[in-house]
Design a protein around this motif. Structure first.
Motif, PDB file in Angstrom:
ATOM      1  N   MET A   1       0.822  -1.183   0.000  1.00  0.00           N
ATOM      2  CA  MET A   1       0.000   0.000   0.000  1.00  0.00           C
ATOM      3  C   MET A   1       0.875   1.259   0.000  1.00  0.00           C
ATOM      4  O   MET A   1       0.620   2.182  -0.731  1.00  0.00           O
ATOM      5  N   LEU A   2       1.906   1.255   0.848  1.00  0.00           N
ATOM      6  CA  LEU A   2       2.780   2.416   0.939  1.00  0.00           C
ATOM      7  C   LEU A   2       3.492   2.671  -0.388  1.00  0.00           C
ATOM      8  O   LEU A   2       3.576   3.817  -0.842  1.00  0.00           O
ATOM      9  N   ALA A   3       3.971   1.619  -1.022  1.00  0.00           N
ATOM     10  CA  ALA A   3       4.638   1.782  -2.321  1.00  0.00           C
ATOM     11  C   ALA A   3       3.680   2.376  -3.339  1.00  0.00           C
ATOM     12  O   ALA A   3       4.068   3.227  -4.146  1.00  0.00           O
ATOM     13  N   TRP A   4       2.417   1.949  -3.308  1.00  0.00           N
ATOM     14  CA  TRP A   4       1.421   2.480  -4.235  1.00  0.00           C
ATOM     15  C   TRP A   4       1.208   3.973  -3.997  1.00  0.00           C
ATOM     16  O   TRP A   4       1.140   4.752  -4.950  1.00  0.00           O
ATOM     17  N   VAL A   5       1.098   4.392  -2.734  1.00  0.00           N
ATOM     18  CA  VAL A   5       0.868   5.810  -2.426  1.00  0.00           C
ATOM     19  C   VAL A   5       2.067   6.653  -2.872  1.00  0.00           C
ATOM     20  O   VAL A   5       1.895   7.726  -3.458  1.00  0.00           O
ATOM     21  N   VAL A   6       3.270   6.164  -2.618  1.00  0.00           N
ATOM     22  CA  VAL A   6       4.473   6.892  -3.060  1.00  0.00           C
ATOM     23  C   VAL A   6       4.490   6.980  -4.581  1.00  0.00           C
ATOM     24  O   VAL A   6       4.728   8.060  -5.146  1.00  0.00           O
ATOM     25  N   ASP A   7       4.232   5.871  -5.255  1.00  0.00           N
ATOM     26  CA  ASP A   7       4.220   5.864  -6.717  1.00  0.00           C
ATOM     27  C   ASP A   7       3.155   6.820  -7.262  1.00  0.00           C
ATOM     28  O   ASP A   7       3.400   7.545  -8.228  1.00  0.00           O
ATOM     29  N   ALA A   8       1.985   6.826  -6.641  1.00  0.00           N
ATOM     30  CA  ALA A   8       0.918   7.725  -7.078  1.00  0.00           C
ATOM     31  C   ALA A   8       1.316   9.181  -6.885  1.00  0.00           C
ATOM     32  O   ALA A   8       1.069  10.022  -7.756  1.00  0.00           O
ATOM     33  N   THR A   9       1.958   9.489  -5.777  1.00  0.00           N
ATOM     34  CA  THR A   9       2.404  10.865  -5.522  1.00  0.00           C
ATOM     35  C   THR A   9       3.415  11.300  -6.574  1.00  0.00           C
ATOM     36  O   THR A   9       3.310  12.390  -7.145  1.00  0.00           O
ATOM     37  N   TRP A  49      10.557  10.710   6.045  1.00  0.00           N
ATOM     38  CA  TRP A  49      10.617   9.524   5.206  1.00  0.00           C
ATOM     39  C   TRP A  49       9.875   9.756   3.897  1.00  0.00           C
ATOM     40  O   TRP A  49      10.382   9.427   2.818  1.00  0.00           O
ATOM     41  N   VAL A  50       8.672  10.326   3.972  1.00  0.00           N
ATOM     42  CA  VAL A  50       7.882  10.587   2.763  1.00  0.00           C
ATOM     43  C   VAL A  50       8.641  11.536   1.844  1.00  0.00           C
ATOM     44  O   VAL A  50       8.780  11.279   0.642  1.00  0.00           O
ATOM     45  N   LEU A  51       9.136  12.636   2.381  1.00  0.00           N
ATOM     46  CA  LEU A  51       9.861  13.627   1.576  1.00  0.00           C
ATOM     47  C   LEU A  51      11.073  12.995   0.898  1.00  0.00           C
ATOM     48  O   LEU A  51      11.270  13.151  -0.312  1.00  0.00           O
ATOM     49  N   ARG A  52      11.872  12.266   1.640  1.00  0.00           N
ATOM     50  CA  ARG A  52      13.092  11.673   1.077  1.00  0.00           C
ATOM     51  C   ARG A  52      12.780  10.586   0.055  1.00  0.00           C
ATOM     52  O   ARG A  52      13.456  10.471  -0.965  1.00  0.00           O
ATOM     53  N   THR A  53      11.754   9.789   0.318  1.00  0.00           N
ATOM     54  CA  THR A  53      11.425   8.699  -0.596  1.00  0.00           C
ATOM     55  C   THR A  53      10.847   9.230  -1.899  1.00  0.00           C
ATOM     56  O   THR A  53      11.271   8.825  -2.989  1.00  0.00           O
ATOM     57  N   VAL A  54       9.900  10.148  -1.802  1.00  0.00           N
ATOM     58  CA  VAL A  54       9.330  10.755  -3.011  1.00  0.00           C
ATOM     59  C   VAL A  54      10.422  11.496  -3.777  1.00  0.00           C
ATOM     60  O   VAL A  54      10.507  11.390  -5.009  1.00  0.00           O
ATOM     61  N   SER A  55      11.268  12.217  -3.074  1.00  0.00           N
ATOM     62  CA  SER A  55      12.364  12.954  -3.730  1.00  0.00           C
ATOM     63  C   SER A  55      13.305  12.003  -4.470  1.00  0.00           C
ATOM     64  O   SER A  55      13.754  12.311  -5.578  1.00  0.00           O
ATOM     65  N   ALA A  59      13.953  12.114  -8.466  1.00  0.00           N
ATOM     66  CA  ALA A  59      15.314  12.284  -8.989  1.00  0.00           C
ATOM     67  C   ALA A  59      15.772  11.051  -9.762  1.00  0.00           C
ATOM     68  O   ALA A  59      16.917  10.982 -10.203  1.00  0.00           O
ATOM     69  N   GLU A  60      14.864  10.080  -9.906  1.00  0.00           N
ATOM     70  CA  GLU A  60      15.138   8.824 -10.596  1.00  0.00           C
ATOM     71  C   GLU A  60      16.273   8.042  -9.950  1.00  0.00           C
ATOM     72  O   GLU A  60      17.012   7.316 -10.611  1.00  0.00           O
ATOM     73  N   ASP A  61      16.396   8.213  -8.617  1.00  0.00           N
ATOM     74  CA  ASP A  61      17.347   7.421  -7.843  1.00  0.00           C
ATOM     75  C   ASP A  61      16.590   6.198  -7.334  1.00  0.00           C
ATOM     76  O   ASP A  61      16.167   6.127  -6.181  1.00  0.00           O
ATOM     77  N   LEU A  62      16.390   5.240  -8.242  1.00  0.00           N
ATOM     78  CA  LEU A  62      15.580   4.073  -7.931  1.00  0.00           C
ATOM     79  C   LEU A  62      16.176   3.218  -6.825  1.00  0.00           C
ATOM     80  O   LEU A  62      15.435   2.643  -6.015  1.00  0.00           O
ATOM     81  N   VAL A  63      17.485   3.151  -6.753  1.00  0.00           N
ATOM     82  CA  VAL A  63      18.137   2.367  -5.702  1.00  0.00           C
ATOM     83  C   VAL A  63      17.784   2.943  -4.336  1.00  0.00           C
ATOM     84  O   VAL A  63      17.385   2.221  -3.421  1.00  0.00           O
ATOM     85  N   GLU A  64      17.900   4.261  -4.179  1.00  0.00           N
ATOM     86  CA  GLU A  64      17.584   4.900  -2.900  1.00  0.00           C
ATOM     87  C   GLU A  64      16.093   4.794  -2.594  1.00  0.00           C
ATOM     88  O   GLU A  64      15.705   4.537  -1.452  1.00  0.00           O
ATOM     89  N   ALA A  71      13.264  -0.432   3.764  1.00  0.00           N
ATOM     90  CA  ALA A  71      13.544  -0.082   5.164  1.00  0.00           C
ATOM     91  C   ALA A  71      12.252   0.142   5.938  1.00  0.00           C
ATOM     92  O   ALA A  71      12.151  -0.237   7.111  1.00  0.00           O
ATOM     93  N   ALA A  72      11.259   0.724   5.302  1.00  0.00           N
ATOM     94  CA  ALA A  72       9.989   1.014   5.982  1.00  0.00           C
ATOM     95  C   ALA A  72       9.308  -0.265   6.456  1.00  0.00           C
ATOM     96  O   ALA A  72       8.584  -0.246   7.452  1.00  0.00           O
ATOM     97  N   GLU A  73       9.546  -1.364   5.769  1.00  0.00           N
ATOM     98  CA  GLU A  73       8.953  -2.643   6.177  1.00  0.00           C
ATOM     99  C   GLU A  73       9.464  -3.095   7.540  1.00  0.00           C
ATOM    100  O   GLU A  73       8.798  -3.872   8.232  1.00  0.00           O
ATOM    101  N   GLN A  74      10.632  -2.600   7.940  1.00  0.00           N
ATOM    102  CA  GLN A  74      11.242  -3.007   9.215  1.00  0.00           C
ATOM    103  C   GLN A  74      10.877  -2.067  10.364  1.00  0.00           C
ATOM    104  O   GLN A  74      11.201  -2.360  11.512  1.00  0.00           O
ATOM    105  N   PHE A  75      10.242  -0.935  10.085  1.00  0.00           N
ATOM    106  CA  PHE A  75       9.883   0.009  11.136  1.00  0.00           C
ATOM    107  C   PHE A  75       8.794  -0.577  12.024  1.00  0.00           C
ATOM    108  O   PHE A  75       8.022  -1.437  11.587  1.00  0.00           O
ATOM    109  N   ASP A  76       8.697  -0.071  13.252  1.00  0.00           N
ATOM    110  CA  ASP A  76       7.627  -0.557  14.123  1.00  0.00           C
ATOM    111  C   ASP A  76       6.277  -0.124  13.554  1.00  0.00           C
ATOM    112  O   ASP A  76       6.197   0.798  12.740  1.00  0.00           O
ATOM    113  N   ILE A  77       5.247  -0.803  13.975  1.00  0.00           N
ATOM    114  CA  ILE A  77       3.923  -0.619  13.380  1.00  0.00           C
ATOM    115  C   ILE A  77       3.403   0.811  13.544  1.00  0.00           C
ATOM    116  O   ILE A  77       2.726   1.340  12.662  1.00  0.00           O
TER     117      ILE A  77
END
Length: 111
Positions: A1-9, A49-55, A59-64, A71-77
């Motif tokens: 879900m999070l990946a979808w929201v980032v991709d949509a943004t 996290w949102v700002l850095r990930t969307v950025s 910037a087409e830095d797909l690796v980052e 990394a977000a998958e490992q964060f606490d709930i």
């Protein structure tokens, strides 16, 4: 879900503003309503996290970008819930913000 929201943004920003051309990179600058720049390092962890990930994806830095999503998958709930909520708020904002028309884009026309 999070990946979808980032991709949509990212998709909304690119669609509304146009993509980066050759040798160009899109850079995301966030400002407060009165025009002051937002210091990304001063944001709460979830917004940062949102700002850095969307950025990264803009910037087409797909690796980052992918590293950040993984990394977000490992964060606490609680942090994951905050990130998802903030990502949805950011998506809602970019959908509603009054952006200028996209820059002129040359298109091929049949003669």
């Amino acid at each position: 879900m999070l990946a979808w929201v980032v991709d949509a943004t990212v998709g909304v920003v690119v669609t509304r503003l146009g993509g980066a051309g050759p040798e160009e990179t899109l850079v995301l600058d966030v400002r407060f309503a009165e025009g002051r720049y937002v210091d990304g390092d001063a944001l709460p962890a979830s917004e940062r996290w949102v700002l850095r990930t969307v950025s990264a994806f803009l910037a087409e830095d797909l690796v980052e970008g992918e590293r950040s999503l993984t990394a977000a998958e490992q964060f606490d709930i609680t942090l994951r819930a905050e990130i998802l909520a903030d990502a949805l708020i950011w998506l809602d904002f970019v959908l509603d913000v009054d952006l200028p028309d996209p820059p002129y884009m040359a298109t091929a026309q049949e003669g």
